[in-house]
Design a protein around this motif. Structure first.
Motif, PDB file in Angstrom:
ATOM      1  N   LEU A 267     -13.311  11.407   9.860  1.00  0.00           N
ATOM      2  CA  LEU A 267     -12.872  10.668   8.909  1.00  0.00           C
ATOM      3  C   LEU A 267     -11.504  11.041   8.046  1.00  0.00           C
ATOM      4  CD1 LEU A 267     -16.250  12.622   7.108  1.00  0.00           C
ATOM      5  CD2 LEU A 267     -16.175  10.586   8.581  1.00  0.00           C
ATOM      6  N   CYS A 268     -10.944  12.636   8.146  1.00  0.00           N
ATOM      7  CA  CYS A 268      -9.120  12.488   7.918  1.00  0.00           C
ATOM      8  C   CYS A 268      -8.652  11.084   8.376  1.00  0.00           C
ATOM      9  CB  CYS A 268      -8.674  13.677   8.461  1.00  0.00           C
ATOM     10  SG  CYS A 268      -9.268  14.765   7.629  1.00  0.00           S
ATOM     11  N   ARG A 269      -9.042  10.716   9.637  1.00  0.00           N
ATOM     12  CA  ARG A 269      -8.407   9.778  10.904  1.00  0.00           C
ATOM     13  C   ARG A 269      -8.663   8.653   9.383  1.00  0.00           C
ATOM     14  NH1 ARG A 269     -10.102  10.030  14.914  1.00  0.00           N
ATOM     15  NH2 ARG A 269      -8.789  11.086  15.804  1.00  0.00           N
ATOM     16  N   GLU A 270      -9.653   8.249   9.521  1.00  0.00           N
ATOM     17  CA  GLU A 270     -10.151   6.727   8.750  1.00  0.00           C
ATOM     18  C   GLU A 270      -9.514   6.654   7.501  1.00  0.00           C
ATOM     19  OE1 GLU A 270     -14.369   6.344   8.766  1.00  0.00           O
ATOM     20  OE2 GLU A 270     -14.429   5.604  10.409  1.00  0.00           O
TER      21      GLU A 270
ATOM     22  N   LEU B 239      -5.711   6.499   7.910  1.00  0.00           N
ATOM     23  CA  LEU B 239      -5.604   4.496   8.569  1.00  0.00           C
ATOM     24  C   LEU B 239      -5.599   3.792   6.923  1.00  0.00           C
ATOM     25  CD1 LEU B 239      -6.905   4.607  11.465  1.00  0.00           C
ATOM     26  CD2 LEU B 239      -4.622   5.284  11.089  1.00  0.00           C
ATOM     27  N   GLU B 240      -6.688   3.690   6.508  1.00  0.00           N
ATOM     28  CA  GLU B 240      -7.380   3.285   5.257  1.00  0.00           C
ATOM     29  C   GLU B 240      -5.916   3.061   4.264  1.00  0.00           C
ATOM     30  OE1 GLU B 240     -11.023   2.130   3.820  1.00  0.00           O
ATOM     31  OE2 GLU B 240     -12.266   3.713   5.091  1.00  0.00           O
ATOM     32  N   VAL B 241      -5.512   3.852   4.096  1.00  0.00           N
ATOM     33  CA  VAL B 241      -4.773   4.249   2.092  1.00  0.00           C
ATOM     34  C   VAL B 241      -3.146   4.715   2.542  1.00  0.00           C
ATOM     35  CG1 VAL B 241      -4.302   5.741   0.556  1.00  0.00           C
ATOM     36  CG2 VAL B 241      -6.388   5.845   1.148  1.00  0.00           C
ATOM     37  N   LEU B 242      -2.258   5.425   4.372  1.00  0.00           N
ATOM     38  CA  LEU B 242      -1.375   5.455   4.088  1.00  0.00           C
ATOM     39  C   LEU B 242      -0.881   5.148   5.925  1.00  0.00           C
ATOM     40  CD1 LEU B 242      -2.001   9.328   3.162  1.00  0.00           C
ATOM     41  CD2 LEU B 242      -0.902   7.159   1.431  1.00  0.00           C
ATOM     42  N   ALA B 243      -1.409   5.344   6.550  1.00  0.00           N
ATOM     43  CA  ALA B 243      -0.367   4.748   7.237  1.00  0.00           C
ATOM     44  C   ALA B 243       0.082   3.071   7.751  1.00  0.00           C
ATOM     45  CB  ALA B 243      -1.725   4.282   8.570  1.00  0.00           C
ATOM     46  N   PRO B 244      -0.668   1.825   6.960  1.00  0.00           N
ATOM     47  CA  PRO B 244       0.378   0.958   6.978  1.00  0.00           C
ATOM     48  C   PRO B 244       1.726   1.847   6.331  1.00  0.00           C
ATOM     49  CG  PRO B 244      -1.962   0.707   6.169  1.00  0.00           C
ATOM     50  CD  PRO B 244      -1.409   2.131   6.921  1.00  0.00           C
TER      51      PRO B 244
ATOM     52  N   ARG C 117       1.728   8.983  14.968  1.00  0.00           N
ATOM     53  CA  ARG C 117       1.226  10.115  16.150  1.00  0.00           C
ATOM     54  C   ARG C 117       1.165  11.143  15.599  1.00  0.00           C
ATOM     55  NH1 ARG C 117       1.246   5.397  16.705  1.00  0.00           N
ATOM     56  NH2 ARG C 117      -1.029   5.993  16.387  1.00  0.00           N
ATOM     57  N   ALA C 118       1.920  12.264  14.866  1.00  0.00           N
ATOM     58  CA  ALA C 118       2.084  12.918  14.482  1.00  0.00           C
ATOM     59  C   ALA C 118       0.825  13.861  13.909  1.00  0.00           C
ATOM     60  CB  ALA C 118       3.165  13.912  13.449  1.00  0.00           C
ATOM     61  N   ALA C 119      -0.084  12.756  13.004  1.00  0.00           N
ATOM     62  CA  ALA C 119      -0.916  12.613  12.310  1.00  0.00           C
ATOM     63  C   ALA C 119      -2.013  13.045  13.350  1.00  0.00           C
ATOM     64  CB  ALA C 119      -0.782  11.647  11.409  1.00  0.00           C
ATOM     65  N   GLU C 120      -2.093  11.558  13.900  1.00  0.00           N
ATOM     66  CA  GLU C 120      -3.065  11.531  14.875  1.00  0.00           C
ATOM     67  C   GLU C 120      -3.498  13.577  15.191  1.00  0.00           C
ATOM     68  OE1 GLU C 120      -5.014   9.264  16.101  1.00  0.00           O
ATOM     69  OE2 GLU C 120      -4.876   7.818  14.351  1.00  0.00           O
ATOM     70  N   LEU C 121      -2.818  13.783  15.901  1.00  0.00           N
ATOM     71  CA  LEU C 121      -2.638  15.442  16.186  1.00  0.00           C
ATOM     72  C   LEU C 121      -3.224  16.009  15.567  1.00  0.00           C
ATOM     73  CD1 LEU C 121       0.271  15.147  18.753  1.00  0.00           C
ATOM     74  CD2 LEU C 121      -0.595  14.998  19.589  1.00  0.00           C
ATOM     75  N   VAL C 122      -3.278  15.602  14.032  1.00  0.00           N
ATOM     76  CA  VAL C 122      -3.193  16.962  13.395  1.00  0.00           C
ATOM     77  C   VAL C 122      -5.017  16.307  12.914  1.00  0.00           C
ATOM     78  CG1 VAL C 122      -3.647  17.539  10.848  1.00  0.00           C
ATOM     79  CG2 VAL C 122      -1.532  17.109  11.997  1.00  0.00           C
ATOM     80  N   PHE C 123      -5.844  15.439  13.331  1.00  0.00           N
ATOM     81  CA  PHE C 123      -7.143  15.067  13.748  1.00  0.00           C
ATOM     82  C   PHE C 123      -7.810  15.695  13.969  1.00  0.00           C
ATOM     83  CE2 PHE C 123      -5.231  10.860  10.832  1.00  0.00           C
ATOM     84  CZ  PHE C 123      -5.193  11.986   9.845  1.00  0.00           C
ATOM     85  N   GLN C 124      -6.801  16.842  15.072  1.00  0.00           N
ATOM     86  CA  GLN C 124      -7.602  16.603  16.594  1.00  0.00           C
ATOM     87  C   GLN C 124      -7.746  17.764  16.741  1.00  0.00           C
ATOM     88  OE1 GLN C 124      -5.826  15.041  20.516  1.00  0.00           O
ATOM     89  NE2 GLN C 124      -5.348  13.180  20.031  1.00  0.00           N
TER      90      GLN C 124
END
Length: 296
Positions: free
Chosen positions: A219-222, A225-230, A238-245
């Motif tokens: 849910l954090c990942r989504e 991705l919807e608001v900030l990643a672009p 990539r760092a955010a992806e590690l945090v989500f895990q």
């Protein structure tokens, strides 16, 4: 073996620094948040979730019915009931947002984020800095008014930092807001808090509408991705992806709102989410009509 350990430490250091940047920015580009009630402006898909949270009645006096639903949860720093009181108090007259309770809302949201773990806690430092800056500006304003009264100078009709509207108007009139460079103005600081509030709103919506099988990390990942990643560089993504895990289990969220199931949490969180949405939309309008959504 030693080389592998050093490499691992290097990678973790890079990830931690990148994570700090990610959590402290929570940046949303200006001009992308639309008021869905304005038929001539398109709404972002973020506001049209297929399982959208039902709305509850909101008035200038606050969110109706919340006191009958939201309970105290003894033994923990974060309290949904306290957040609800601050949110309701922040809804000022004439669709304005009162600054003092608005900042109190953020103090409670900081406790919520800190309860999700030390990694998310990186973000709270930047939020605390912004709260302190606006409060300092308010104290300076009070000092000027007090000094003027002592010297026989008539005080202004309203404290400049009483509300979002009064602060934006006062700082524009005084020329302390720059549209070309960064300035330590309350308006610019508020804009950063305003953007971050949307991220939290979206996350809370997902926590009460998505199936329980979906993890907190998903849910954090989504939301990201919807608001900030672009708008973030590759390394931060990539760092955010590690945090989500390594996000905690969703049971932590249920414990924070003092319930046992998602069904029990939903009525309370509908009230909180709607109040956050109302505050965000009011602030959005005040910033938009003054062309302050893209302050550097």
């Amino acid at each position: 073996m030693g080389m592998r350990c050093r490499l691992r430490r290097c990678v973790m250091t890079t990830v931690t620094l990148s994570l700090l940047l990610f959590l402290s920015s929570l940046w949303l580009p200006p001009g992308t948040i639309q008021d869905c009630e304005q038929s001539w402006r398109p709404c972002l898909s973020v506001f049209t979730h297929p399982r959208a949270v039902a709305r509850v009645a909101v008035t200038d006096a606050g969110v109706l019915g919340g006191n009958d639903i939201i309970r105290e949860c003894a033994g923990q720093p974060f309290q949904v009931s306290r957040l609800h009181r601050h949110l309701s108090s922040a809804l000022g007259p004439a669709s304005d947002v009162l600054l003092h309770p608005y900042l109190l809302c953020w103090e409670e949201l900081i406790k919520f984020m800190e309860a999700l773990g030390p990694l998310v806690g990186f973000f709270t430092h930047k939020v605390e800095e912004k709260i302190t800056l606006i409060r300092q500006l308010s104290l300076e304003e009070s000092s000027i008014i007090t000094t003027g009264e002592a010297q026989g100078v008539a005080p202004p009709p309203h404290h400049a930092y009483h509300s979002v509207r009064s602060m934006l108007e006062a700082e524009l009139e005084r020329g302390v807001v720059s549209f070309d460079r960064e300035t330590p103005s309350g308006s610019r600081t508020l804009l950063r808090l305003h953007r971050s509030l949307l991220w939290l709103q979206l996350l809370l919506e997902k926590l009460v509408t998505e199936p329980e099988e979906r993890s907190m990390g998903e849910l954090c990942r989504e939301s990201y991705l919807e608001v900030l990643a672009p708008h973030h560089p590759w390394l931060v993504q990539r760092a955010a992806e590690l945090v989500f895990q390594v996000m905690p289990d969703r049971k932590v969220f249920l414990q924070l709102v003092c319930v046992r199931t998602q069904e029990e949490a939903e009525p309370e969180m509908r009230i909180i989410i709607e109040a956050i949405r109302e505050i965000h939309q009011r602030t959005q309008r005040e910033l938009e009509i003054r062309n302050m959504l893209d302050l550097p």
